[in-house]
Design a protein around this motif. Sequence first.
Motif, PDB file in Angstrom:
ATOM      1  N   UNK A  34      94.872  35.247  86.642  1.00 58.46           N
ATOM      2  CA  UNK A  34      94.017  35.639  85.519  1.00 58.46           C
ATOM      3  C   UNK A  34      94.457  36.967  84.925  1.00 58.46           C
ATOM      4  N   UNK A  35      94.845  37.939  85.795  1.00 61.86           N
ATOM      5  CA  UNK A  35      95.302  39.241  85.308  1.00 61.86           C
ATOM      6  C   UNK A  35      96.580  39.102  84.479  1.00 61.86           C
ATOM      7  N   UNK A  36      97.512  38.250  84.960  1.00 63.39           N
ATOM      8  CA  UNK A  36      98.759  38.032  84.212  1.00 63.39           C
ATOM      9  C   UNK A  36      98.487  37.374  82.863  1.00 63.39           C
ATOM     10  N   UNK A  37      97.578  36.403  82.846  1.00 59.29           N
ATOM     11  CA  UNK A  37      97.227  35.741  81.578  1.00 59.29           C
ATOM     12  C   UNK A  37      96.597  36.741  80.624  1.00 59.29           C
ATOM     13  N   UNK A  38      95.724  37.637  81.146  1.00 63.60           N
ATOM     14  CA  UNK A  38      95.107  38.667  80.301  1.00 63.60           C
ATOM     15  C   UNK A  38      96.170  39.561  79.670  1.00 63.60           C
ATOM     16  N   UNK A  39      97.161  39.975  80.478  1.00 62.31           N
ATOM     17  CA  UNK A  39      98.226  40.843  79.967  1.00 62.31           C
ATOM     18  C   UNK A  39      99.064  40.120  78.902  1.00 62.31           C
ATOM     19  N   UNK A  40      99.365  38.850  79.137  1.00 63.57           N
ATOM     20  CA  UNK A  40     100.139  38.072  78.168  1.00 63.57           C
ATOM     21  C   UNK A  40      99.389  37.919  76.853  1.00 63.57           C
ATOM     22  N   UNK A  41      98.117  37.536  76.928  1.00 68.68           N
ATOM     23  CA  UNK A  41      97.316  37.365  75.712  1.00 68.68           C
ATOM     24  C   UNK A  41      97.094  38.691  75.005  1.00 68.68           C
ATOM     25  N   UNK A  42      96.966  39.778  75.774  1.00 67.57           N
ATOM     26  CA  UNK A  42      96.816  41.107  75.158  1.00 67.57           C
ATOM     27  C   UNK A  42      98.069  41.474  74.352  1.00 67.57           C
ATOM     28  N   UNK A  43      99.252  41.218  74.947  1.00 64.66           N
ATOM     29  CA  UNK A  43     100.494  41.499  74.222  1.00 64.66           C
ATOM     30  C   UNK A  43     100.633  40.674  72.957  1.00 64.66           C
ATOM     31  N   UNK A  44     100.256  39.406  73.030  1.00 67.71           N
ATOM     32  CA  UNK A  44     100.335  38.543  71.850  1.00 67.71           C
ATOM     33  C   UNK A  44      99.368  39.003  70.768  1.00 67.71           C
ATOM     34  N   UNK A  45      98.171  39.390  71.173  1.00 65.36           N
ATOM     35  CA  UNK A  45      97.182  39.866  70.196  1.00 65.36           C
ATOM     36  C   UNK A  45      97.610  41.187  69.573  1.00 65.36           C
ATOM     37  N   UNK A  46      98.213  42.086  70.386  1.00 67.80           N
ATOM     38  CA  UNK A  46      98.690  43.363  69.846  1.00 67.80           C
ATOM     39  C   UNK A  46      99.833  43.132  68.855  1.00 67.80           C
ATOM     40  N   UNK A  47     100.751  42.217  69.189  1.00 67.04           N
ATOM     41  CA  UNK A  47     101.853  41.908  68.271  1.00 67.04           C
ATOM     42  C   UNK A  47     101.328  41.330  66.964  1.00 67.04           C
ATOM     43  N   UNK A  48     100.333  40.457  67.067  1.00 67.28           N
ATOM     44  CA  UNK A  48      99.737  39.874  65.860  1.00 67.28           C
ATOM     45  C   UNK A  48      99.042  40.941  65.021  1.00 67.28           C
ATOM     46  N   UNK A  49      98.426  41.925  65.682  1.00 68.60           N
ATOM     47  CA  UNK A  49      97.725  42.993  64.958  1.00 68.60           C
ATOM     48  C   UNK A  49      98.719  43.900  64.223  1.00 68.60           C
ATOM     49  N   UNK A  50      99.863  44.186  64.870  1.00 70.33           N
ATOM     50  CA  UNK A  50     100.867  45.063  64.256  1.00 70.33           C
ATOM     51  C   UNK A  50     101.689  44.345  63.194  1.00 70.33           C
ATOM     52  N   UNK A  51     101.723  43.032  63.231  1.00 66.28           N
ATOM     53  CA  UNK A  51     102.493  42.260  62.259  1.00 66.28           C
ATOM     54  C   UNK A  51     101.828  42.331  60.887  1.00 66.28           C
ATOM     55  N   UNK A  52     102.678  42.431  59.825  1.00 68.20           N
ATOM     56  CA  UNK A  52     102.158  42.525  58.463  1.00 68.20           C
ATOM     57  C   UNK A  52     101.953  41.125  57.899  1.00 68.20           C
ATOM     58  N   UNK A  53     100.777  40.865  57.429  1.00 74.19           N
ATOM     59  CA  UNK A  53     100.459  39.587  56.792  1.00 74.19           C
ATOM     60  C   UNK A  53     100.389  39.773  55.286  1.00 74.19           C
ATOM     61  N   UNK A  54     100.922  38.822  54.560  1.00 72.86           N
ATOM     62  CA  UNK A  54     100.912  38.899  53.099  1.00 72.86           C
ATOM     63  C   UNK A  54     100.428  37.580  52.515  1.00 72.86           C
TER      64      UNK A  54
END
Length: 496
Positions: A34-54
């Motif tokens: 569960x901890x590893x899944x949390x870290x993976x999903x956190x990284x994906x969400x952070x990347x999505x947040x930093x990505x520019x959407x147009x």
Amino acid sequence: MVSSTKIKSVDFYRKIPRDLTEASLSGAGLSIVAALIMMLLFGMELSSYLEVNTTTAVVVDKSADGDFLRIDFNISFPALSCEFASVDVSDVLGTYHQRMFLSSYMIQYMMYLLPLTELGPRGTGAEFHSGLALHNINYGEEIHGEENKEEFPDGAIPLTNGSFEAFSHHFPLLIVNFYAPWCYWSNRLKPSWEKAATIIKQRYDPEADGRVLLGNVDCVEEAALCKRNHIQGYPSIRIFRKGSDLKEDHGHHEHESYYGDRDTDSIVKMVDGLVAPIHPVTHKLALEGISNDTAKHLKKAPVTGGCRVEGYVRVKKVPGNLVISAHSGAHSFDTSQMNVSHVVTHLSFGRLMSPRLLTDMRRLLPYLGQSHDRLDEKAFINEHELGANVTIEHYLQIVKTEVITRKSGQEHSVIEEYEYTAHSSVAQTYYLPAAKFHFELSPMQIMITENPKSFSHFITNLCAIIGGVFTVAGILDSIFHNTVRMIKKVELGKNI
């Protein structure tokens, strides 16, 4: 005062005494997963947040009436002399500009006789300007009738390919009129030129004085001689010097062109100014030099037949034409001998972007800027036989792309990019051969808007990820634990 007991009563997270809980290997393993899944999903969400959407939309062009569009160009013409090269710009509203280029440069080649397919912008010489506009040239009074013709017989010496080198090495000054018998301007010049040649011959006797000689070259009869001296317009008056000014470059001499008035007095005055610094005995240049009045009508003649035209123009945002060709108000051109083959080093519309800005914009849109230089580094060669009167045309359709960013809730236009499509053709014409760039702007534009993400939305998703994974892991652990207990009970009942 509110007692601590009452405060504890609102506790959502009531604690179970540690003595009443039990750890298990299955629970530990599930917790690690569960901890590893949390870290993976956190990284994906952070990347999505930093990505520019147009978001991209096609709208009517928002340019204001009267806006101008900049056209930058850098085009090499191996067979068009800088002496006559010009840029004409016109549009459907009737706006017309002539000779709008900032500067023109002579192309330097290893050998000027290389085939066009092997030529390229390998280097440039000094900036070349023809100087005075050749439109209001004074020719003096034309000579009519046989009587006047006999009074001023032909004073200039006819020069051929064989005699030209001998005369140019013998006389300190050889002033030559390169003409064509069919040329209107050559015929206008002839009376004044012959009269001036007669006066100069009497004033500076070729045998006794020997400082100057005036000659004629018929470019129809002596085509090779005219080509070797890069004569493209008729008439062309060239000054060849002997001695310290003689410089061999693949058999060519450095020389000058005369761009002044073409009446008898002006020609004689020009020759007097050139002869004055030369000592009549030693034929060495005197210290006083050439007078400023004479020098202002002389410009260094092109040493090659090619030209690179570089600069920019500003045009209205309506359909128009950019035309590069030979132009003169006092010369004729043999269109059958002209060749407008060219290499487009650069052609773009709109403000030039720095590489850094273009890189930043491609972070928003990877495909941005891929079509703003469609013609760069492309060659367009006239492969028709000589005399075909060939014009090379380019049809350009331009689309504006505007990128808008949002900062602090406000919109900011970051960049305006103009991309275009290009279709080229080679066609025969009855007019002067030219390189034509027809441009037309689309009434629609592409608007790209940046959509920044909310930080609160990022935090909400982060909490949902942590809580959701924790809850699902707890459910799975409970199911697994209860299943094991049931299995043990069943096995215990069977044993009893």
